[in-house]
Write a protein that holds these residues in place. Sequence first.
Motif, PDB file in Angstrom:
ATOM      1  N   THR A 203       6.833 -47.827  35.680  1.00  0.00           N
ATOM      2  CA  THR A 203       5.679 -46.949  35.582  1.00  0.00           C
ATOM      3  C   THR A 203       5.954 -45.833  34.583  1.00  0.00           C
ATOM      4  OG1 THR A 203       6.501 -45.729  37.508  1.00  0.00           O
ATOM      5  CG2 THR A 203       4.811 -47.411  37.898  1.00  0.00           C
TER       6      THR A 203
ATOM      7  N   GLN B  73      -1.770 -42.922  35.494  1.00  0.00           N
ATOM      8  CA  GLN B  73      -1.635 -42.726  36.936  1.00  0.00           C
ATOM      9  C   GLN B  73      -2.526 -41.608  37.439  1.00  0.00           C
ATOM     10  OE1 GLN B  73       2.377 -41.854  38.066  1.00  0.00           O
ATOM     11  NE2 GLN B  73       2.856 -43.999  38.460  1.00  0.00           N
TER      12      GLN B  73
ATOM     13  N   LEU C 174      -0.331 -43.373  45.401  1.00  0.00           N
ATOM     14  CA  LEU C 174      -0.404 -44.546  44.535  1.00  0.00           C
ATOM     15  C   LEU C 174      -0.417 -45.789  45.406  1.00  0.00           C
ATOM     16  CD1 LEU C 174       2.323 -43.571  41.883  1.00  0.00           C
ATOM     17  CD2 LEU C 174      -0.126 -43.009  41.856  1.00  0.00           C
TER      18      LEU C 174
ATOM     19  N   GLN D 129      -0.878 -50.925  39.731  1.00  0.00           N
ATOM     20  CA  GLN D 129      -0.463 -49.743  38.980  1.00  0.00           C
ATOM     21  C   GLN D 129      -0.765 -49.916  37.494  1.00  0.00           C
ATOM     22  OE1 GLN D 129       0.596 -46.852  40.737  1.00  0.00           O
ATOM     23  NE2 GLN D 129      -0.422 -48.297  42.126  1.00  0.00           N
TER      24      GLN D 129
END
Length: 515
Positions: free
Chosen positions: A301, A339, A344, A348
């Motif tokens: 990420t 994001q 979360l 993603q």
Amino acid sequence: MKKLNKKLLIGASALAMLNFSCTKLNEQLYGSKFIKDGNTAAGSADLGGVYNQLNGFSDQANWYALEEHSTDEMMGPTRGTDWDDFGTWRKLHQHTWDPTHNQIYDTWNNLNTGVYRATSVIAGATDNQIKAEASFLRAFFMFWVVDLYGQQPFRNVTDDPDANPMVMTRKAATDYMIKDLEFAVATLPAGSLANAGKANKYAAEFLLAKIYLNKAVYYQDPATPAGPFTFQSADMNKALGYLNDIINNGPYSLTANYYDNFKWDNTSASKEIIFSRQNDPNTGQNASLENRTRMVEHYNTTPSGWNGFTTLAAFYNSFEDNDIRKKYNLPNYTEVTGQNVGFLVGQQKTVDSKGNLVNVLDRSGKPLIFTPNVNIGYATEAEGIRAVKFPLNPTNFGQSGNDYVFFRFADVLLMKAEAILRGGTDAAQPLALVNQIRANRGASLLTSLDLPGLLAERGREMYWESWRRQDLIRFGKFNDPVDQRSTASAGYRVVYPIPQRAVDSNPNLKQNTGY
């Protein structure tokens, strides 16, 4: 294994070696013995050493882990060979720790070091301002020792360094903290938004209010530490006096955007911060705060992380969808990272080199989809809902400027609501106080409020800020079953054990009930 755990592995050997050293500012408590530094006078440099001891609070291990992993907000699942660390995280969440637990030991040492460093400054200070700041800081460190362990070893700087420290009961230590803080309130200047990193009158009042709210817990018979507790109206009124001074005379108000309290420029953006550890990434002061985000982020990420801790599905589901504390696209962050902030879950996203929003893939090349369900003993890399509450500076993730927030104004309003519900006298309505916060955060207004409802709201507002364990204990819910802990734990676990090495080396320490 993640880089934080290096500390956990080397801690015992490092402490053992330091036991035999005696140098300036090395007045550490190892088990039971303080090493006296020999200072005869204290000034601003010595006080700076006490402030520096606050840096340990920003680690995701130790104090923070003891406060959060033991609750319904957080767990640390083992992912293959990652994050097992001899079960240190799992034991906290499942309430199976014992007196040899590494993080219980390290936290004890870190906090008691802060107590003694502050005591050393108080003993040598000739300036009342320095003495008052050190008195606040001593109470701050002592507050967490008392809260976590229920006893407080104590040594004056004039005591023989070879003698065993005396030990205060939880009740006696509570009274001692109150005296320190009353002196701080009478001596320190009022706090300001720009100088929240320094001890101030409002921070001392905040901590006094916390102590009076928890006084029934701290005065409880140590043989039955889980209660039931008897909260006194007089204690609630004392708390209200301090809280009302902060509300009526302090410079604080609810911040327009919830995440301005936590993001990379929160010093200038927040209107809520009463006391913090201010972060200067250029000097490295408290720079490890970035671990609050790294500990949850996946390797792939943006920003990348260590793929560790998660929240529990039931806790996540306690939020309304329109509540920005659950999910929010933060300007100057979301468009750079792909994001949201908050929680979360699901597929993603990240932003590619052309500025396009694209799916993040896991290590096998499949879509990275965070799932609500997680197995604490053996989890896949995608299991568990993550929380991004301290978003890092998207222009330089490794040099982010987030100050670590200890006390903030929203908690003042929540404490005031609780003190009234527990019998305090005040013209304000608890429901209106809570709805003031909910309206600011985009949540619907409540139509009624009782103590269970207030506990739920404290969770939504204060999640992952290290208050949840204390809150659950005060509300009588800490030992209840949660996900990955299917049965209620024993009541004695509302306090942690005194580390076995400390008990073995100081006969004045008596192990807590149940251990």
